[in-house]
Design a protein around this motif. Structure first.
Motif, short mmCIF file in Angstrom:
data_model
loop_
_atom_site.label_atom_id
_atom_site.label_comp_id
_atom_site.label_asym_id
_atom_site.label_seq_id
_atom_site.Cartn_x
_atom_site.Cartn_y
_atom_site.Cartn_z
N MET A 1 8.71 5.08 -10.36
CA MET A 1 8.86 6.15 -9.40
C MET A 1 7.53 6.89 -9.30
O MET A 1 6.85 7.09 -10.30
N LEU A 2 7.21 7.27 -8.08
CA LEU A 2 6.04 8.11 -7.82
C LEU A 2 6.54 9.48 -7.39
O LEU A 2 7.48 9.58 -6.60
N THR A 3 5.89 10.53 -7.89
CA THR A 3 6.24 11.88 -7.48
C THR A 3 4.96 12.61 -7.11
O THR A 3 3.99 12.60 -7.86
N TYR A 4 4.99 13.21 -5.93
CA TYR A 4 3.85 13.96 -5.42
C TYR A 4 4.27 15.40 -5.14
O TYR A 4 5.37 15.63 -4.65
N THR A 5 3.39 16.33 -5.42
CA THR A 5 3.61 17.72 -5.04
C THR A 5 2.72 18.00 -3.84
O THR A 5 1.50 17.81 -3.91
N CYS A 6 3.34 18.42 -2.76
CA CYS A 6 2.63 18.68 -1.51
C CYS A 6 2.71 20.18 -1.24
O CYS A 6 3.81 20.72 -1.10
N ASP A 7 1.57 20.84 -1.15
CA ASP A 7 1.57 22.29 -1.01
C ASP A 7 1.62 22.79 0.43
O ASP A 7 1.58 23.98 0.67
N SER A 8 1.71 21.85 1.38
CA SER A 8 1.76 22.25 2.79
C SER A 8 2.39 21.14 3.63
O SER A 8 2.54 20.00 3.16
N GLU A 10 0.89 19.79 6.08
CA GLU A 10 -0.20 18.84 6.28
C GLU A 10 -0.32 17.87 5.10
O GLU A 10 -0.57 16.68 5.29
N ALA A 11 -0.13 18.37 3.89
CA ALA A 11 -0.20 17.51 2.70
C ALA A 11 0.96 16.51 2.70
O ALA A 11 0.77 15.34 2.34
N THR A 12 2.14 16.95 3.10
CA THR A 12 3.30 16.05 3.18
C THR A 12 3.02 14.96 4.21
O THR A 12 3.26 13.78 3.97
N GLN A 13 2.49 15.36 5.35
CA GLN A 13 2.19 14.38 6.39
C GLN A 13 1.06 13.45 5.99
O GLN A 13 1.06 12.27 6.34
N GLY A 38 12.15 18.55 4.89
CA GLY A 38 10.93 17.93 5.37
C GLY A 38 11.02 16.44 5.67
O GLY A 38 10.00 15.76 5.73
N LYS A 39 12.21 15.94 5.88
CA LYS A 39 12.38 14.51 6.16
C LYS A 39 11.70 14.12 7.47
O LYS A 39 10.98 13.12 7.52
N THR A 40 11.90 14.89 8.50
CA THR A 40 11.25 14.58 9.78
C THR A 40 9.75 14.83 9.70
O THR A 40 8.96 14.07 10.27
N THR A 41 9.33 15.84 8.96
CA THR A 41 7.90 16.10 8.75
C THR A 41 7.25 14.88 8.11
O THR A 41 6.17 14.44 8.51
N PHE A 42 7.91 14.32 7.10
CA PHE A 42 7.40 13.12 6.44
C PHE A 42 7.32 11.97 7.44
O PHE A 42 6.31 11.25 7.49
N GLU A 152 -2.38 3.46 -5.60
CA GLU A 152 -3.80 3.10 -5.70
C GLU A 152 -4.63 3.62 -4.53
O GLU A 152 -5.83 3.83 -4.66
N SER A 153 -3.98 3.85 -3.39
CA SER A 153 -4.76 4.20 -2.19
C SER A 153 -4.63 5.64 -1.75
O SER A 153 -5.43 6.11 -0.93
N CYS A 154 -3.64 6.36 -2.24
CA CYS A 154 -3.44 7.74 -1.80
C CYS A 154 -4.06 8.70 -2.80
O CYS A 154 -3.62 8.76 -3.95
N PRO A 155 -5.05 9.46 -2.39
CA PRO A 155 -5.80 10.33 -3.32
C PRO A 155 -5.10 11.63 -3.71
O PRO A 155 -5.67 12.43 -4.44
N MET A 156 -3.88 11.81 -3.27
CA MET A 156 -3.19 13.08 -3.53
C MET A 156 -2.83 13.20 -5.00
O MET A 156 -2.66 12.22 -5.70
N SER A 157 -2.69 14.44 -5.46
CA SER A 157 -2.30 14.67 -6.84
C SER A 157 -0.83 14.31 -7.04
O SER A 157 -0.02 14.48 -6.16
N ARG A 158 -0.54 13.78 -8.22
CA ARG A 158 0.83 13.41 -8.55
C ARG A 158 1.28 14.17 -9.76
O ARG A 158 0.59 14.58 -10.58
#
Length: 158
Positions: A1-8, A10-13, A38-42, A152-158
């Motif tokens: 499982m991958l878990t990301y914290t998105c603070d906005s 824009e980060a979710t998108q 945020g399902k539609t935002t995603f 491997e390709s998404c630079p966002m913090s997890r």
């Protein structure tokens, strides 16, 4: 499982756009989260990653929206209004799941009996103090590869 914290938003998108650049025909994403999580935002971000330029909105009243102009088609479903009666509807769900595009299903729990086993489950919840927590769970070989590529390709913090 991958878990990301998105603070906005824009980060979710941005996270979803990373995934949109990786998905292939036949991939399925099932979306879980409270109303307004945020399902539609995603899905908007995913569409951007696919190259979809037209506005993406919730298909709450149309049930299914098709976006054809990206590198592969995007099929966006919202099963909320159908609820437990979703399985009784003859809307060709399986044609989308096994078709030539990527399918995103909001409120997919109502279609559990029809869903392919290999899929990415996306859970979005509001984080304490704002933002969103996005968790992605693979349930098969293809979805495991997809999430490995994403990590491997998404630079966002997890």
């Amino acid at each position: 499982m991958l878990t990301y914290t998105c603070d906005s938003v824009e980060a979710t998108q941005s996270l979803a756009a990373c995934l949109g650049r990786l998905v292939r025909p036949g991939d399925l994403l099932t979306m879980t989260g409270d109303l307004g999580a945020g399902k539609t935002t995603f899905t908007q971000g995913l569409a951007h990653g696919l190259g979809v330029e037209e506005p993406v909105s919730s298909p709450t009243f149309t049930i299914i929206k098709e976006y054809e102009e990206g590198r592969i088609p995007l099929y966006h479903m919202d099963i909320y209004r159908l609820g437990a009666g979703a399985l009784d509807e003859d809307l060709g769900f399986e044609e989308y799941f096994y078709g030539d595009g990527v399918t995103v299903v909001e409120w997919a729990e109502w279609l559990e009996e029809l869903l392919p086993e290999d899929r990415v489950g996306v859970t979005i919840r509001l984080a304490d103090g704002g933002g969103r927590v996005v968790s992605l769970q693979a349930s098969g070989a293809r979805s495991e590869v997809l999430l490995k590529e994403l990590s491997e390709s998404c630079p966002m913090s997890r």
